[in-house]
Design a protein around this motif. Structure first.
Motif, PDB file in Angstrom:
ATOM      1  N   GLY A  44       0.864  -1.431   0.027  1.00 52.49           N
ATOM      2  CA  GLY A  44       0.039   0.033  -0.060  1.00 52.49           C
ATOM      3  C   GLY A  44       0.797   1.339   0.138  1.00 52.49           C
ATOM      4  O   GLY A  44       0.421   2.441  -0.103  1.00 52.49           O
ATOM      5  N   HIS A  45       2.101   0.939   0.228  1.00 56.08           N
ATOM      6  CA  HIS A  45       2.971   2.212   0.171  1.00 56.08           C
ATOM      7  C   HIS A  45       3.599   2.686  -1.130  1.00 56.08           C
ATOM      8  O   HIS A  45       4.353   3.644  -1.310  1.00 56.08           O
ATOM      9  N   GLY A  46       3.206   1.877  -2.220  1.00 58.69           N
ATOM     10  CA  GLY A  46       3.824   2.346  -3.539  1.00 58.69           C
ATOM     11  C   GLY A  46       3.410   3.657  -4.227  1.00 58.69           C
ATOM     12  O   GLY A  46       4.105   4.191  -4.771  1.00 58.69           O
ATOM     13  N   ASN A 252      -0.663  -0.761 -15.699  1.00 61.42           N
ATOM     14  CA  ASN A 252      -0.322  -0.584 -14.584  1.00 61.42           C
ATOM     15  C   ASN A 252       1.192  -0.817 -14.708  1.00 61.42           C
ATOM     16  O   ASN A 252       1.936  -0.075 -13.840  1.00 61.42           O
ATOM     17  N   ALA A 253       1.596  -1.606 -15.314  1.00 65.59           N
ATOM     18  CA  ALA A 253       3.329  -1.600 -15.406  1.00 65.59           C
ATOM     19  C   ALA A 253       3.773  -0.551 -15.967  1.00 65.59           C
ATOM     20  O   ALA A 253       4.672  -0.166 -15.529  1.00 65.59           O
ATOM     21  N   ALA A 254       3.295   0.102 -17.016  1.00 64.84           N
ATOM     22  CA  ALA A 254       3.707   1.184 -17.507  1.00 64.84           C
ATOM     23  C   ALA A 254       3.699   2.500 -16.511  1.00 64.84           C
ATOM     24  O   ALA A 254       4.632   3.337 -16.375  1.00 64.84           O
ATOM     25  N   VAL A 255       2.591   2.547 -15.697  1.00 67.18           N
ATOM     26  CA  VAL A 255       2.516   3.622 -14.635  1.00 67.18           C
ATOM     27  C   VAL A 255       3.629   3.263 -13.567  1.00 67.18           C
ATOM     28  O   VAL A 255       4.368   4.079 -13.348  1.00 67.18           O
ATOM     29  N   GLY A 256       4.014   2.042 -13.257  1.00 67.78           N
ATOM     30  CA  GLY A 256       5.001   1.574 -12.410  1.00 67.78           C
ATOM     31  C   GLY A 256       6.305   2.046 -12.849  1.00 67.78           C
ATOM     32  O   GLY A 256       6.946   2.417 -12.037  1.00 67.78           O
ATOM     33  N   LEU A 259       6.658   5.667 -12.131  1.00 68.68           N
ATOM     34  CA  LEU A 259       6.866   6.066 -10.812  1.00 68.68           C
ATOM     35  C   LEU A 259       8.491   5.736 -10.451  1.00 68.68           C
ATOM     36  O   LEU A 259       8.747   6.508  -9.809  1.00 68.68           O
ATOM     37  N   GLU A 260       8.963   4.451 -10.989  1.00 71.68           N
ATOM     38  CA  GLU A 260      10.302   4.373 -10.749  1.00 71.68           C
ATOM     39  C   GLU A 260      11.169   5.397 -11.325  1.00 71.68           C
ATOM     40  O   GLU A 260      12.042   5.897 -10.421  1.00 71.68           O
ATOM     41  N   ARG A 261      10.966   6.141 -12.453  1.00 72.35           N
ATOM     42  CA  ARG A 261      11.714   7.067 -12.844  1.00 72.35           C
ATOM     43  C   ARG A 261      11.498   8.252 -12.206  1.00 72.35           C
ATOM     44  O   ARG A 261      12.482   9.208 -11.793  1.00 72.35           O
ATOM     45  N   VAL A 262      10.361   8.830 -11.633  1.00 72.68           N
ATOM     46  CA  VAL A 262      10.214   9.933 -10.700  1.00 72.68           C
ATOM     47  C   VAL A 262      10.937   9.725  -9.405  1.00 72.68           C
ATOM     48  O   VAL A 262      11.545  10.643  -8.961  1.00 72.68           O
ATOM     49  N   ALA A 263      11.070   8.322  -8.836  1.00 74.88           N
ATOM     50  CA  ALA A 263      11.608   8.141  -7.747  1.00 74.88           C
ATOM     51  C   ALA A 263      12.996   8.274  -7.710  1.00 74.88           C
ATOM     52  O   ALA A 263      13.982   8.554  -6.919  1.00 74.88           O
TER      53      ALA A 263
END
Length: 264
Positions: A44-46, A252-256, A259-263
């Protein structure tokens, strides 16, 4: 000055990176159910996922502003204010993509990342604007969205392998108010080209396209990627215009990845 609707409906799940999902026309935020379930991740923290019903759709009132995507973009900024969020990643599908681009133009300092799905940064052609006005005028005159059902809008938005979703999409369309449909059509018809907005972005960007999208061709996605300094393109085979519904795991994988690039 934008006058926000007095009643705004927002679905929310998870914690972590703020992520706002902007739905397509003429649907509502219930289209994001698979994303609300999955994107926060197993702990739930992603991500902290917020999916608002845009003006006039779902549980959000239409308000009194004249039709404008700028009003919808400002609604997103007010949503972030209310949630105590400074910057967020925006995911916009179809009309939601137009709103996300308007947000990027009006509130660039509040954008942490951007995913544009089944949408485009070019303005409508004269023929497309005329068709939007035809629909807006008809639904208002009849005080009914039956025209959208008669013209099989749901089936036209879905890819050839997504027939199982027709009833669900038709249900969302049937629930839309004529006033909201007309307002949104006129707002989209008036939108400007936003390729210059993409060119000026300095945040991670992603573009998702359905290989079988009958409404927006792949060339529009490729045009957005070329205009962006830091964009990645994902093309989903066999998928039509509603990629988040038709291929939720791949979407969802594309969104993930974004999010990894943002982080990162």
């Amino acid at each position: 000055m934008t006058q926000p609707p007095s009643a705004v409906s927002v679905r929310e799940s998870g914690t972590g990176t703020p992520l706002v999902l902007l739905h397509s026309f003429p649907l509502d935020a219930s289209m994001w159910s698979a994303q609300l379930d999955a994107l926060p991740g197993p702990t739930g923290h992603g991500a902290r996922v917020l999916a608002p019903d845009q003006r006039g759709f779902g549980g959000t009132e239409l308000g009194t502003d004249e039709p404008s995507l700028d009003a919808l973009a400002d609604d997103v900024a007010l949503l972030l204010d209310a949630a105590g969020i400074g910057r967020a990643v925006l995911v916009g599908l179809s009309m939601g993509g137009y709103v996300a681009l308007a947000f990027a133009r009006r509130h660039p300092d509040r954008l942490a990342g951007l995913l544009l799905a089944n949408t485009k940064a070019t303005a409508d052609t004269d023929a497309a604007r005329a068709n939007r006005e035809r629909i807006a005028a008809a639904v208002l005159a009849r005080d009914s969205v039956q025209l959208l059902l008669d013209e099989k809008v749901a089936a036209g938005q879905l890819g050839p392998d997504s027939g199982h979703l027709v009833d669900r999409v038709q249900g969302m369309i049937a629930a839309a108010s004529p006033a909201a449909v007309a307002w949104a059509q006129r707002a989209m018809a008036a939108r400007p080209e936003t390729l210059d907005v993409l060119a000026g972005l300095r945040v991670p960007t992603a573009v998702v396209a359905g290989a079988q999208d009958g409404l927006i061709p792949l060339t529009e996605a490729e045009l957005m990627v070329r205009a962006s300094p830091d964009a990645e393109l994902t093309v989903l085979p066999g998928v039509g215009h509603l990629s988040a519904l038709e291929a939720p795991e791949e979407f969802n994988a594309a969104v993930g990845r974004l999010l990894e690039r943002v982080a990162g």
